[in-house]
Design a protein around this motif. Structure first.
Motif, PDB file in Angstrom:
ATOM      1  N   VAL A 203       0.822  -1.208   0.000  1.00 26.15           N
ATOM      2  CA  VAL A 203       0.000   0.000   0.000  1.00 26.15           C
ATOM      3  C   VAL A 203       0.857   1.260   0.000  1.00 26.15           C
ATOM      4  CG1 VAL A 203      -1.696   1.338   1.302  1.00 26.15           C
ATOM      5  CG2 VAL A 203      -1.957  -1.130   1.094  1.00 26.15           C
ATOM      6  N   ALA A 204       1.818   1.345   0.910  1.00 28.87           N
ATOM      7  CA  ALA A 204       2.617   2.565   1.023  1.00 28.87           C
ATOM      8  C   ALA A 204       3.359   2.857  -0.267  1.00 28.87           C
ATOM      9  CB  ALA A 204       3.583   2.444   2.193  1.00 28.87           C
ATOM     10  N   GLU A 205       3.928   1.834  -0.863  1.00 26.03           N
ATOM     11  CA  GLU A 205       4.672   2.017  -2.115  1.00 26.03           C
ATOM     12  C   GLU A 205       3.764   2.530  -3.223  1.00 26.03           C
ATOM     13  OE1 GLU A 205       6.504  -1.097  -5.300  1.00 26.03           O
ATOM     14  OE2 GLU A 205       7.205  -1.319  -3.227  1.00 26.03           O
ATOM     15  N   ALA A 206       2.585   1.926  -3.353  1.00 25.13           N
ATOM     16  CA  ALA A 206       1.662   2.329  -4.409  1.00 25.13           C
ATOM     17  C   ALA A 206       1.147   3.751  -4.198  1.00 25.13           C
ATOM     18  CB  ALA A 206       0.492   1.351  -4.475  1.00 25.13           C
ATOM     19  N   VAL A 207       0.816   4.094  -2.942  1.00 18.57           N
ATOM     20  CA  VAL A 207       0.295   5.434  -2.670  1.00 18.57           C
ATOM     21  C   VAL A 207       1.357   6.491  -2.959  1.00 18.57           C
ATOM     22  CG1 VAL A 207      -0.530   6.986  -0.847  1.00 18.57           C
ATOM     23  CG2 VAL A 207      -1.432   4.660  -1.020  1.00 18.57           C
ATOM     24  N   ARG A 208       2.562   6.236  -2.580  1.00 18.98           N
ATOM     25  CA  ARG A 208       3.611   7.225  -2.842  1.00 18.98           C
ATOM     26  C   ARG A 208       3.867   7.368  -4.347  1.00 18.98           C
ATOM     27  NH1 ARG A 208       5.215   9.206   1.696  1.00 18.98           N
ATOM     28  NH2 ARG A 208       4.899   7.968   3.591  1.00 18.98           N
ATOM     29  N   ALA A 209       3.710   6.289  -5.088  1.00 24.88           N
ATOM     30  CA  ALA A 209       3.844   6.382  -6.543  1.00 24.88           C
ATOM     31  C   ALA A 209       2.752   7.260  -7.140  1.00 24.88           C
ATOM     32  CB  ALA A 209       3.791   4.987  -7.159  1.00 24.88           C
ATOM     33  N   HIS A 210       1.551   7.213  -6.547  1.00 24.98           N
ATOM     34  CA  HIS A 210       0.428   7.998  -7.058  1.00 24.98           C
ATOM     35  C   HIS A 210       0.445   9.445  -6.565  1.00 24.98           C
ATOM     36  CE1 HIS A 210      -1.378   4.629  -9.007  1.00 24.98           C
ATOM     37  NE2 HIS A 210      -1.733   3.994  -7.908  1.00 24.98           N
ATOM     38  N   THR A 211       1.272   9.741  -5.569  1.00 27.54           N
ATOM     39  CA  THR A 211       1.280  11.090  -4.982  1.00 27.54           C
ATOM     40  C   THR A 211       2.637  11.778  -5.129  1.00 27.54           C
ATOM     41  OG1 THR A 211       1.846  10.190  -2.798  1.00 27.54           O
ATOM     42  CG2 THR A 211      -0.506  10.496  -3.298  1.00 27.54           C
ATOM     43  N   GLY A 212       3.420  11.342  -6.094  1.00 23.86           N
ATOM     44  CA  GLY A 212       4.720  11.960  -6.319  1.00 23.86           C
ATOM     45  C   GLY A 212       5.669  11.805  -5.152  1.00 23.86           C
ATOM     46  N   GLY A 213       5.489  10.727  -4.383  1.00 23.76           N
ATOM     47  CA  GLY A 213       6.349  10.467  -3.252  1.00 23.76           C
ATOM     48  C   GLY A 213       5.901  11.091  -1.952  1.00 23.76           C
ATOM     49  N   ALA A 214       4.843  11.899  -1.981  1.00 26.06           N
ATOM     50  CA  ALA A 214       4.434  12.656  -0.788  1.00 26.06           C
ATOM     51  C   ALA A 214       3.668  11.817   0.220  1.00 26.06           C
ATOM     52  CB  ALA A 214       3.606  13.860  -1.196  1.00 26.06           C
ATOM     53  N   GLY A 215       2.774  10.972  -0.232  1.00 28.36           N
ATOM     54  CA  GLY A 215       1.891  10.233   0.661  1.00 28.36           C
ATOM     55  C   GLY A 215       0.531  10.888   0.770  1.00 28.36           C
ATOM     56  N   ALA A 216      -0.401  10.196   1.415  1.00 25.89           N
ATOM     57  CA  ALA A 216      -1.776  10.690   1.553  1.00 25.89           C
ATOM     58  C   ALA A 216      -1.868  11.768   2.622  1.00 25.89           C
ATOM     59  CB  ALA A 216      -2.705   9.535   1.902  1.00 25.89           C
ATOM     60  N   ASP A 217      -2.755  12.739   2.391  1.00 24.66           N
ATOM     61  CA  ASP A 217      -3.025  13.785   3.380  1.00 24.66           C
ATOM     62  C   ASP A 217      -4.033  13.325   4.426  1.00 24.66           C
ATOM     63  OD1 ASP A 217      -1.505  16.076   2.098  1.00 24.66           O
ATOM     64  OD2 ASP A 217      -2.884  15.557   0.469  1.00 24.66           O
ATOM     65  N   ILE A 218      -4.991  12.509   3.993  1.00 27.48           N
ATOM     66  CA  ILE A 218      -6.018  11.961   4.881  1.00 27.48           C
ATOM     67  C   ILE A 218      -6.171  10.485   4.566  1.00 27.48           C
ATOM     68  CG2 ILE A 218      -8.471  11.985   5.512  1.00 27.48           C
ATOM     69  CD1 ILE A 218      -8.541  14.951   4.771  1.00 27.48           C
ATOM     70  N   VAL A 219      -6.251   9.673   5.605  1.00 30.02           N
ATOM     71  CA  VAL A 219      -6.530   8.243   5.447  1.00 30.02           C
ATOM     72  C   VAL A 219      -7.837   7.939   6.162  1.00 30.02           C
ATOM     73  CG1 VAL A 219      -5.764   5.896   5.923  1.00 30.02           C
ATOM     74  CG2 VAL A 219      -4.075   7.673   5.355  1.00 30.02           C
ATOM     75  N   LEU A 220      -8.793   7.374   5.439  1.00 30.46           N
ATOM     76  CA  LEU A 220     -10.062   6.943   6.023  1.00 30.46           C
ATOM     77  C   LEU A 220     -10.037   5.424   6.102  1.00 30.46           C
ATOM     78  CD1 LEU A 220     -12.907   7.482   7.072  1.00 30.46           C
ATOM     79  CD2 LEU A 220     -13.717   7.502   4.702  1.00 30.46           C
ATOM     80  N   ASP A 221      -9.828   4.904   7.307  1.00 28.37           N
ATOM     81  CA  ASP A 221      -9.730   3.464   7.517  1.00 28.37           C
ATOM     82  C   ASP A 221     -11.094   2.910   7.908  1.00 28.37           C
ATOM     83  OD1 ASP A 221      -9.050   0.870   8.017  1.00 28.37           O
ATOM     84  OD2 ASP A 221      -7.906   1.284   9.845  1.00 28.37           O
ATOM     85  N   LEU A 222     -11.721   2.211   6.980  1.00 24.69           N
ATOM     86  CA  LEU A 222     -13.035   1.626   7.201  1.00 24.69           C
ATOM     87  C   LEU A 222     -12.956   0.136   7.497  1.00 24.69           C
ATOM     88  CD1 LEU A 222     -14.836   3.442   4.254  1.00 24.69           C
ATOM     89  CD2 LEU A 222     -14.988   4.013   6.685  1.00 24.69           C
ATOM     90  N   VAL A 223     -11.743  -0.379   7.725  1.00 25.90           N
ATOM     91  CA  VAL A 223     -11.545  -1.804   7.925  1.00 25.90           C
ATOM     92  C   VAL A 223     -11.026  -2.112   9.321  1.00 25.90           C
ATOM     93  CG1 VAL A 223     -10.334  -3.867   7.126  1.00 25.90           C
ATOM     94  CG2 VAL A 223     -11.140  -2.188   5.473  1.00 25.90           C
ATOM     95  N   GLY A 224      -9.951  -1.432   9.742  1.00 27.40           N
ATOM     96  CA  GLY A 224      -9.309  -1.752  11.009  1.00 27.40           C
ATOM     97  C   GLY A 224      -8.360  -2.925  10.865  1.00 27.40           C
ATOM     98  N   GLY A 225      -7.933  -3.492  11.985  1.00 32.76           N
ATOM     99  CA  GLY A 225      -7.049  -4.647  11.957  1.00 32.76           C
ATOM    100  C   GLY A 225      -5.597  -4.286  11.675  1.00 32.76           C
ATOM    101  N   PRO A 226      -4.760  -5.298  11.488  1.00 30.84           N
ATOM    102  CA  PRO A 226      -3.326  -5.074  11.302  1.00 30.84           C
ATOM    103  C   PRO A 226      -2.963  -4.222  10.099  1.00 30.84           C
ATOM    104  CG  PRO A 226      -3.798  -7.386  11.761  1.00 30.84           C
ATOM    105  CD  PRO A 226      -5.116  -6.719  11.531  1.00 30.84           C
ATOM    106  N   GLY A 227      -3.839  -4.166   9.098  1.00 30.94           N
ATOM    107  CA  GLY A 227      -3.559  -3.362   7.910  1.00 30.94           C
ATOM    108  C   GLY A 227      -3.429  -1.886   8.196  1.00 30.94           C
TER     109      GLY A 227
END
Length: 326
Positions: A203-227
Protein backbone atom coordinates in the motif's frame (compact mmCIF):
# COMPACT_ATOMS: atom_id res chain seq x y z
CA UNK A 1 -51.32 -6.17 12.51
CA UNK A 2 -47.97 -4.52 11.58
CA UNK A 3 -44.91 -6.72 11.14
CA UNK A 4 -41.53 -6.37 12.87
CA UNK A 5 -38.28 -8.30 12.44
CA UNK A 6 -36.84 -9.47 15.77
CA UNK A 7 -34.28 -11.96 17.09
CA UNK A 8 -34.27 -13.75 20.43
CA UNK A 9 -30.73 -15.14 20.38
CA UNK A 10 -27.44 -14.31 18.70
CA UNK A 11 -26.40 -16.26 15.65
CA UNK A 12 -26.64 -16.45 11.88
CA UNK A 13 -29.29 -14.86 9.66
CA UNK A 14 -31.75 -17.63 10.54
CA UNK A 15 -32.21 -16.26 14.09
CA UNK A 16 -34.30 -13.40 12.66
CA UNK A 17 -38.05 -13.87 12.36
CA UNK A 18 -41.08 -11.70 11.66
CA UNK A 19 -43.67 -11.10 14.37
CA UNK A 20 -46.79 -8.99 14.55
CA UNK A 21 -47.22 -6.27 17.14
CA UNK A 22 -49.20 -3.02 17.44
CA UNK A 23 -47.72 0.17 16.04
CA UNK A 24 -46.53 2.47 18.84
CA UNK A 25 -48.36 5.81 19.09
CA UNK A 26 -45.97 8.79 19.09
CA UNK A 27 -45.44 10.55 22.44
CA UNK A 28 -44.63 14.23 22.83
CA UNK A 29 -41.88 15.23 20.41
CA UNK A 30 -42.11 11.98 18.43
CA UNK A 31 -43.29 10.90 14.99
CA UNK A 32 -44.41 7.56 13.66
CA UNK A 33 -43.13 6.54 10.23
CA UNK A 34 -44.80 3.98 7.99
CA UNK A 35 -41.67 2.40 6.57
CA UNK A 36 -41.36 1.80 2.83
CA UNK A 37 -37.85 0.36 2.74
CA UNK A 38 -34.71 -0.15 4.81
CA UNK A 39 -31.09 -0.95 3.95
CA UNK A 40 -28.93 -3.69 5.47
CA UNK A 41 -25.72 -2.37 7.06
CA UNK A 42 -22.69 -4.15 8.59
CA UNK A 43 -23.76 -2.93 12.05
CA UNK A 44 -27.01 -4.91 11.65
CA UNK A 45 -25.02 -8.10 11.07
CA UNK A 46 -22.83 -7.40 14.08
CA UNK A 47 -25.86 -6.82 16.32
CA UNK A 48 -27.55 -10.00 15.15
CA UNK A 49 -24.43 -12.15 15.57
CA UNK A 50 -23.51 -10.85 19.03
CA UNK A 51 -20.49 -8.83 17.88
CA UNK A 52 -22.06 -5.41 18.41
CA UNK A 53 -19.85 -2.78 20.07
CA UNK A 54 -22.89 -1.87 22.23
CA UNK A 55 -24.77 -4.33 24.47
CA UNK A 56 -27.97 -5.87 23.09
CA UNK A 57 -30.78 -6.97 25.38
CA UNK A 58 -32.48 -10.25 24.45
CA UNK A 59 -35.04 -11.55 23.69
CA UNK A 60 -37.10 -9.60 21.16
CA UNK A 61 -34.30 -7.35 19.96
CA UNK A 62 -34.83 -5.32 16.78
CA UNK A 63 -32.48 -4.28 13.99
CA UNK A 64 -31.97 -1.43 11.54
CA UNK A 65 -30.37 2.02 11.53
CA UNK A 66 -31.41 3.19 8.09
CA UNK A 67 -34.57 3.52 6.04
CA UNK A 68 -37.25 5.70 4.51
CA UNK A 69 -41.01 6.05 4.76
CA UNK A 70 -44.00 8.32 5.23
CA UNK A 71 -44.90 10.05 8.50
CA UNK A 72 -48.35 8.80 9.46
CA UNK A 73 -48.74 10.32 12.95
CA UNK A 74 -47.10 13.05 15.04
CA UNK A 75 -47.03 13.54 18.79
CA UNK A 76 -47.75 16.76 20.73
CA UNK A 77 -45.28 19.57 20.28
CA UNK A 78 -43.88 18.43 16.94
CA UNK A 79 -43.20 21.14 14.38
CA UNK A 80 -41.53 21.15 10.98
CA UNK A 81 -42.77 17.70 10.00
CA UNK A 82 -46.32 16.43 9.57
CA UNK A 83 -48.39 13.46 8.52
CA UNK A 84 -47.85 12.60 4.86
CA UNK A 85 -44.24 13.84 4.72
CA UNK A 86 -41.71 11.54 3.07
CA UNK A 87 -38.64 11.20 5.31
CA UNK A 88 -35.39 9.31 5.83
CA UNK A 89 -34.22 8.13 9.24
CA UNK A 90 -31.20 10.21 10.28
CA UNK A 91 -30.28 8.40 13.51
CA UNK A 92 -31.47 5.27 15.31
CA UNK A 93 -28.92 4.85 18.13
CA UNK A 94 -31.29 2.52 20.00
CA UNK A 95 -31.86 0.18 17.05
CA UNK A 96 -32.35 -2.85 19.29
CA UNK A 97 -35.54 -1.13 20.52
CA UNK A 98 -36.67 1.09 17.61
CA UNK A 99 -34.92 -0.55 14.65
CA UNK A 100 -36.03 0.17 11.11
CA UNK A 101 -36.74 -3.47 10.15
CA UNK A 102 -40.46 -2.92 10.68
CA UNK A 103 -43.63 -1.67 9.05
CA UNK A 104 -43.84 1.19 11.56
CA UNK A 105 -41.10 2.99 13.50
CA UNK A 106 -41.75 5.56 16.24
CA UNK A 107 -38.88 7.85 17.16
CA UNK A 108 -38.03 11.47 18.11
CA UNK A 109 -39.00 13.96 15.41
CA UNK A 110 -35.47 15.38 15.24
CA UNK A 111 -34.21 12.00 14.01
CA UNK A 112 -35.95 12.21 10.64
CA UNK A 113 -35.11 14.35 7.62
CA UNK A 114 -37.08 15.25 4.54
CA UNK A 115 -36.49 12.67 1.83
CA UNK A 116 -34.11 14.20 -0.73
CA UNK A 117 -35.82 15.16 -3.97
CA UNK A 118 -35.14 12.96 -6.97
CA UNK A 119 -34.51 9.74 -5.08
CA UNK A 120 -36.64 6.66 -5.44
CA UNK A 121 -37.66 4.70 -2.37
CA UNK A 122 -34.82 2.17 -2.60
CA UNK A 123 -32.19 4.89 -3.12
CA UNK A 124 -33.58 6.95 -0.24
CA UNK A 125 -33.38 3.90 2.03
CA UNK A 126 -29.70 3.43 1.14
CA UNK A 127 -28.28 6.96 1.08
CA UNK A 128 -27.96 8.27 4.63
CA UNK A 129 -25.70 5.95 6.63
CA UNK A 130 -23.00 5.72 3.98
CA UNK A 131 -23.10 9.40 3.11
CA UNK A 132 -23.34 10.78 6.65
CA UNK A 133 -20.49 8.56 7.84
CA UNK A 134 -18.27 9.61 4.94
CA UNK A 135 -19.10 13.31 5.29
CA UNK A 136 -18.76 13.29 9.06
CA UNK A 137 -15.41 11.51 9.00
CA UNK A 138 -13.85 13.48 6.16
CA UNK A 139 -15.33 16.96 6.48
CA UNK A 140 -16.34 17.40 10.12
CA UNK A 141 -13.60 15.27 11.70
CA UNK A 142 -10.62 15.41 9.30
CA UNK A 143 -11.28 18.90 7.89
CA UNK A 144 -10.79 17.77 4.29
CA UNK A 145 -9.86 20.54 1.85
CA UNK A 146 -9.63 20.87 -1.94
CA UNK A 147 -6.51 19.18 -3.23
CA UNK A 148 -6.16 16.78 -0.30
CA UNK A 149 -5.15 13.28 -1.35
CA UNK A 150 -7.58 10.99 0.47
CA UNK A 151 -6.87 7.28 0.89
CA UNK A 152 -10.11 5.27 1.31
CA UNK A 153 -10.15 1.63 2.37
CA UNK A 154 -13.08 -0.75 1.72
CA UNK A 155 -13.70 1.57 -1.21
CA UNK A 156 -16.24 -0.69 -2.90
CA UNK A 157 -18.57 -0.59 0.13
CA UNK A 158 -21.32 1.98 0.63
CA UNK A 159 -19.27 4.25 2.92
CA UNK A 160 -16.22 3.94 0.70
CA UNK A 161 -18.17 4.89 -2.41
CA UNK A 162 -19.79 7.79 -0.59
CA UNK A 163 -16.37 8.95 0.64
CA UNK A 164 -15.05 9.09 -2.90
CA UNK A 165 -18.07 11.12 -4.00
CA UNK A 166 -17.76 13.53 -1.07
CA UNK A 167 -14.04 13.97 -1.75
CA UNK A 168 -14.66 14.67 -5.44
CA UNK A 169 -17.43 17.13 -4.58
CA UNK A 170 -14.99 19.17 -2.45
CA UNK A 171 -12.15 19.02 -4.97
CA UNK A 172 -10.09 16.44 -3.07
CA UNK A 173 -8.40 13.45 -4.75
CA UNK A 174 -9.76 10.04 -3.67
CA UNK A 175 -7.42 7.05 -3.83
CA UNK A 176 -9.30 3.77 -3.44
CA UNK A 177 -7.89 0.72 -1.65
CA UNK A 178 -9.24 -2.73 -2.49
CA UNK A 179 -8.06 -6.29 -2.00
CA UNK A 180 -9.37 -7.39 -5.39
CA UNK A 181 -7.69 -6.05 -8.52
CA UNK A 182 -10.74 -7.07 -10.54
CA UNK A 183 -12.59 -4.12 -8.98
CA UNK A 184 -10.21 -1.52 -10.42
CA UNK A 185 -12.40 -0.47 -13.36
CA UNK A 186 -15.50 -0.41 -11.17
CA UNK A 187 -13.84 1.87 -8.60
CA UNK A 188 -12.48 4.24 -11.23
CA UNK A 189 -16.00 4.51 -12.63
CA UNK A 190 -17.28 5.16 -9.07
CA UNK A 191 -15.03 8.22 -8.69
CA UNK A 192 -11.58 7.05 -7.64
CA UNK A 193 -8.69 9.03 -9.09
CA UNK A 194 -6.39 6.04 -8.52
CA UNK A 195 -6.85 2.49 -7.25
CA UNK A 196 -4.43 0.62 -4.99
CA UNK A 197 -4.86 -3.16 -4.95
CA UNK A 198 -3.38 -4.85 -1.90
CA UNK A 199 -3.17 -8.19 -3.68
CA UNK A 200 -0.58 -6.84 -6.12
CA UNK A 201 1.56 -4.20 -4.39
CA UNK A 202 2.42 -2.77 -0.93
CA UNK A 203 0.00 0.00 0.00
CA UNK A 204 2.62 2.56 1.02
CA UNK A 205 4.67 2.02 -2.11
CA UNK A 206 1.66 2.33 -4.41
CA UNK A 207 0.30 5.43 -2.67
CA UNK A 208 3.61 7.23 -2.84
CA UNK A 209 3.84 6.38 -6.54
CA UNK A 210 0.43 8.00 -7.06
CA UNK A 211 1.28 11.09 -4.98
CA UNK A 212 4.72 11.96 -6.32
CA UNK A 213 6.35 10.47 -3.25
CA UNK A 214 4.43 12.66 -0.79
CA UNK A 215 1.89 10.23 0.66
CA UNK A 216 -1.78 10.69 1.55
CA UNK A 217 -3.03 13.79 3.38
CA UNK A 218 -6.02 11.96 4.88
CA UNK A 219 -6.53 8.24 5.45
CA UNK A 220 -10.06 6.94 6.02
CA UNK A 221 -9.73 3.46 7.52
CA UNK A 222 -13.04 1.63 7.20
CA UNK A 223 -11.54 -1.80 7.93
CA UNK A 224 -9.31 -1.75 11.01
CA UNK A 225 -7.05 -4.65 11.96
CA UNK A 226 -3.33 -5.07 11.30
CA UNK A 227 -3.56 -3.36 7.91
CA UNK A 228 -3.77 -0.03 9.71
CA UNK A 229 0.02 -0.08 10.12
CA UNK A 230 0.45 -0.12 6.31
CA UNK A 231 -2.03 2.73 5.94
CA UNK A 232 -0.07 4.83 8.42
CA UNK A 233 3.07 4.20 6.38
CA UNK A 234 1.24 5.45 3.27
CA UNK A 235 0.45 8.83 4.86
CA UNK A 236 2.64 11.90 4.74
CA UNK A 237 4.10 13.26 8.00
CA UNK A 238 1.42 15.35 9.71
CA UNK A 239 -1.45 13.63 7.87
CA UNK A 240 -4.78 12.75 9.47
CA UNK A 241 -5.93 9.17 10.00
CA UNK A 242 -9.62 8.62 10.76
CA UNK A 243 -10.56 5.16 12.03
CA UNK A 244 -14.21 4.63 11.20
CA UNK A 245 -14.57 0.91 10.58
CA UNK A 246 -14.40 -2.43 12.33
CA UNK A 247 -14.67 -5.00 9.53
CA UNK A 248 -11.43 -6.63 10.72
CA UNK A 249 -11.78 -7.37 14.45
CA UNK A 250 -8.09 -8.16 14.94
CA UNK A 251 -5.99 -5.68 16.95
CA UNK A 252 -4.90 -2.59 15.05
CA UNK A 253 -1.68 -0.83 15.99
CA UNK A 254 0.49 1.97 14.68
CA UNK A 255 4.18 2.36 15.58
CA UNK A 256 4.77 4.77 18.46
CA UNK A 257 5.94 8.16 17.30
CA UNK A 258 4.24 7.98 13.89
CA UNK A 259 3.67 11.65 12.93
CA UNK A 260 -0.08 11.45 12.40
CA UNK A 261 -3.19 13.05 13.87
CA UNK A 262 -5.48 10.12 14.67
CA UNK A 263 -9.24 10.37 15.20
CA UNK A 264 -11.70 7.63 16.05
CA UNK A 265 -15.09 8.16 14.46
CA UNK A 266 -18.60 6.86 15.09
CA UNK A 267 -21.43 8.39 13.11
CA UNK A 268 -23.77 8.95 16.06
CA UNK A 269 -21.47 11.65 17.42
CA UNK A 270 -22.65 13.79 14.50
CA UNK A 271 -26.03 12.39 13.49
CA UNK A 272 -27.37 13.27 16.95
CA UNK A 273 -26.12 16.86 16.58
CA UNK A 274 -28.82 18.97 14.83
CA UNK A 275 -26.32 21.58 13.59
CA UNK A 276 -24.11 18.98 11.92
CA UNK A 277 -27.10 17.09 10.51
CA UNK A 278 -28.29 20.34 8.90
CA UNK A 279 -24.89 20.75 7.22
CA UNK A 280 -24.92 17.11 6.11
CA UNK A 281 -28.40 17.47 4.61
CA UNK A 282 -27.49 20.69 2.77
CA UNK A 283 -24.35 19.12 1.31
CA UNK A 284 -26.20 15.93 0.34
CA UNK A 285 -29.10 17.72 -1.32
CA UNK A 286 -26.74 19.99 -3.30
CA UNK A 287 -24.67 17.01 -4.42
CA UNK A 288 -27.76 15.08 -5.49
CA UNK A 289 -29.07 18.05 -7.50
CA UNK A 290 -25.76 18.32 -9.34
CA UNK A 291 -25.42 14.58 -9.86
CA UNK A 292 -22.18 14.49 -7.84
CA UNK A 293 -23.62 12.17 -5.18
CA UNK A 294 -25.71 9.08 -5.80
CA UNK A 295 -26.35 6.01 -3.67
CA UNK A 296 -25.77 2.63 -5.28
CA UNK A 297 -28.47 0.00 -4.72
CA UNK A 298 -27.37 -3.53 -5.49
CA UNK A 299 -30.47 -5.61 -4.85
CA UNK A 300 -33.96 -5.19 -3.46
CA UNK A 301 -35.78 -7.94 -1.57
CA UNK A 302 -39.06 -8.20 0.33
CA UNK A 303 -39.55 -8.23 4.11
CA UNK A 304 -40.13 -11.97 3.97
CA UNK A 305 -36.65 -12.33 2.45
CA UNK A 306 -34.79 -10.52 5.24
CA UNK A 307 -32.85 -13.66 6.17
CA UNK A 308 -31.64 -13.97 2.59
CA UNK A 309 -30.75 -10.26 2.57
CA UNK A 310 -28.38 -10.81 5.50
CA UNK A 311 -26.90 -13.88 3.84
CA UNK A 312 -26.12 -11.93 0.70
CA UNK A 313 -24.43 -9.13 2.62
CA UNK A 314 -22.38 -11.61 4.66
CA UNK A 315 -21.27 -13.47 1.55
CA UNK A 316 -20.52 -10.30 -0.41
CA UNK A 317 -22.98 -11.29 -3.14
CA UNK A 318 -23.99 -7.73 -3.90
CA UNK A 319 -22.68 -4.61 -5.65
CA UNK A 320 -24.14 -1.71 -3.68
CA UNK A 321 -26.55 -1.66 -0.76
CA UNK A 322 -29.00 -4.49 -0.22
CA UNK A 323 -32.42 -2.91 0.35
CA UNK A 324 -35.55 -4.54 1.75
CA UNK A 325 -38.85 -3.06 0.62
CA UNK A 326 -42.00 -3.21 2.71
Amino acid sequence: MPQVVVFDRFGGPEVMHVVEEPAVAPAAGEVRVRMEAFAVNPLDLMMRSGASPAPITLPHARLGVEGTGIVDAVGPGVGGVGAGDAVVLAAVPDAAVRGSYAEYVTLPADRVLARPAGLGVAEAAAVWVGFSTAYGALVEKAGMRPGDRVLVTAASGSVGRAAMQVARRLGAVPIAVTRDGRKRAELLAAGAAEVVTTDSSPVAEAVRAHTGGAGADIVLDLVGGPGRRDLAAAARPGATLVTAGFLDPRPASIPAGTPLTIHGYRSFEHTLDPAVVARMAAFLNAGLRLGAIRPVVGETLSLGEVVEAHRRVEQGRHAGKVVVTI
